[in-house]
Design a protein around this motif. Structure first.
Motif, PDB file in Angstrom:
ATOM      1  N   ALA A 171       0.808  -1.215   0.000  1.00  0.00           N
ATOM      2  CA  ALA A 171       0.000   0.000   0.000  1.00  0.00           C
ATOM      3  C   ALA A 171       0.842   1.267   0.000  1.00  0.00           C
ATOM      4  O   ALA A 171       0.318   2.352   0.191  1.00  0.00           O
ATOM      5  N   ILE A 172       2.146   1.141  -0.227  1.00  0.00           N
ATOM      6  CA  ILE A 172       3.028   2.306  -0.184  1.00  0.00           C
ATOM      7  C   ILE A 172       3.267   2.816  -1.598  1.00  0.00           C
ATOM      8  O   ILE A 172       3.868   2.130  -2.426  1.00  0.00           O
ATOM      9  N   GLY A 173       2.769   4.009  -1.876  1.00  0.00           N
ATOM     10  CA  GLY A 173       2.967   4.623  -3.173  1.00  0.00           C
ATOM     11  C   GLY A 173       2.215   3.947  -4.300  1.00  0.00           C
ATOM     12  O   GLY A 173       2.455   4.223  -5.477  1.00  0.00           O
ATOM     13  N   THR A 174       1.287   3.062  -3.985  1.00  0.00           N
ATOM     14  CA  THR A 174       0.566   2.319  -5.020  1.00  0.00           C
ATOM     15  C   THR A 174      -0.841   2.851  -5.244  1.00  0.00           C
ATOM     16  O   THR A 174      -1.500   2.490  -6.217  1.00  0.00           O
ATOM     17  N   GLY A 175      -1.290   3.689  -4.312  1.00  0.00           N
ATOM     18  CA  GLY A 175      -2.686   4.125  -4.376  1.00  0.00           C
ATOM     19  C   GLY A 175      -3.613   3.176  -3.640  1.00  0.00           C
ATOM     20  O   GLY A 175      -4.758   3.503  -3.362  1.00  0.00           O
ATOM     21  N   GLU A 176      -3.106   1.978  -3.336  1.00  0.00           N
ATOM     22  CA  GLU A 176      -3.873   1.019  -2.550  1.00  0.00           C
ATOM     23  C   GLU A 176      -3.733   1.357  -1.068  1.00  0.00           C
ATOM     24  O   GLU A 176      -2.679   1.805  -0.626  1.00  0.00           O
ATOM     25  N   THR A 177      -4.782   1.135  -0.324  1.00  0.00           N
ATOM     26  CA  THR A 177      -4.751   1.390   1.114  1.00  0.00           C
ATOM     27  C   THR A 177      -5.403   0.227   1.839  1.00  0.00           C
ATOM     28  O   THR A 177      -6.431  -0.285   1.392  1.00  0.00           O
ATOM     29  N   ALA A 178      -4.794  -0.188   2.934  1.00  0.00           N
ATOM     30  CA  ALA A 178      -5.464  -1.180   3.760  1.00  0.00           C
ATOM     31  C   ALA A 178      -6.780  -0.588   4.238  1.00  0.00           C
ATOM     32  O   ALA A 178      -6.867   0.609   4.536  1.00  0.00           O
ATOM     33  N   THR A 179      -7.820  -1.394   4.302  1.00  0.00           N
ATOM     34  CA  THR A 179      -9.071  -0.892   4.856  1.00  0.00           C
ATOM     35  C   THR A 179      -8.838  -0.560   6.328  1.00  0.00           C
ATOM     36  O   THR A 179      -7.909  -1.082   6.958  1.00  0.00           O
ATOM     37  N   PRO A 180      -9.650   0.308   6.902  1.00  0.00           N
ATOM     38  CA  PRO A 180      -9.498   0.583   8.331  1.00  0.00           C
ATOM     39  C   PRO A 180      -9.517  -0.693   9.169  1.00  0.00           C
ATOM     40  O   PRO A 180      -8.767  -0.815  10.141  1.00  0.00           O
TER      41      PRO A 180
END
Length: 251
Positions: A171-180
């Motif tokens: 999720a680093i610099g990819t635009g992907e984010t872990a859900t809360p």
């Protein structure tokens, strides 16, 4: 309630001129935010500039890296004492880019954590798994191994003098984010690992989330029980976005 902390990691971005403009844009708003400590980690050549620009403000300065050695014939390295001399309060250790691009091992990261403590800095220990490790169901094992290396090096009491940042590599610099929920699960696991050694210290340590945190997802992430703030990459280079993220941390 644990201390709230938001750290900007500028990575390899900036010039004297752009740094000054960004700080000028940030300071009026950041100094009006109560209840959250803010720190900025610029590239090494600009640490002195940031220390001067942020002197007599509430915003701290941190380094993106630190040598595990105190001094000696280590060309190109920067010691903890040098960082402290430049006015740093924090030092990142074990960032995923340092691990993946430069081959830093868990053992080396643990020594860097100890070196930061010895220099009077607050180390920010970065932990995280790759997408392959997550898909294989190995997230907790990877995080546990990275954490154990530091615990074995310094012990739980000294580890609690630092900060831990969970940053899923995917999720680093990819635009992907872990859900809360995904982020909370890992943060809870980190506290559980530490609680097995000292429940009080585990409850009190500051845990940050890092991984494509933006102004539109920060509030949901920071609302999770075990997330105490963020380690912010790209969004920290935009004044409006970074201020909004800091405001979300103290909401």
């Amino acid at each position: 309630m644990n201390a709230k902390l938001v750290i900007a990691n500028w990575k390899m971005h900036g010039t004297h001129a752009t740094n000054a403009r960004l700080i000028d844009a940030l300071l009026p708003s950041l100094q009006g935010i109560d209840g959250v400590q803010v720190a900025i980690c610029p590239p090494m050549p600009y640490l002195a500039q940031l220390s001067d620009l942020l002197e007599h403000t509430s915003v701290a300065v941190g380094a993106q890296n630190i040598s595990e050695r105190a001094q000696g014939a280590f060309t190109g390295e920067v010691s903890g004492q040098m960082l402290a001399d430049l006015g740093c309060a924090y030092a990142l250790v074990g960032h995923s880019e340092r691990r993946s691009l430069y081959g830093e091992t868990d053992a080396q990261v643990a020594m860097k954590f100890e070196a930061a403590l010895n220099a009077g800095l607050t180390p920010v220990l970065c932990l995280g798994e790759t997408i392959h490790q997550r898909k294989a169901g190995n997230t907790n094992a990877v995080i546990g191994s990275q954490l154990k290396a530091v615990l074995d090096q310094v012990g739980i009491a000294k580890l609690a003098k630092g900060v831990i940042a969970y940053e899923p590599v995917w999720a680093i610099g990819t635009g992907e984010t872990a859900t809360p929920e995904q982020a909370q699960q890992v943060h809870r696991h980190i506290r559980q690992v530490l609680a097995a050694r000292d429940p009080a210290l585990a409850a009190g340590i500051t845990l940050l989330y890092g991984g494509s945190v933006k102004d539109d997802n920060a509030a949901q992430l920071f609302a999770q029980h075990d997330i105490d703030g963020g380690l912010i990459g790209g969004a920290s280079l935009d004044a409006t976005s970074f201020v909004a993220i800091c405001q979300a941390a103290c909401a």
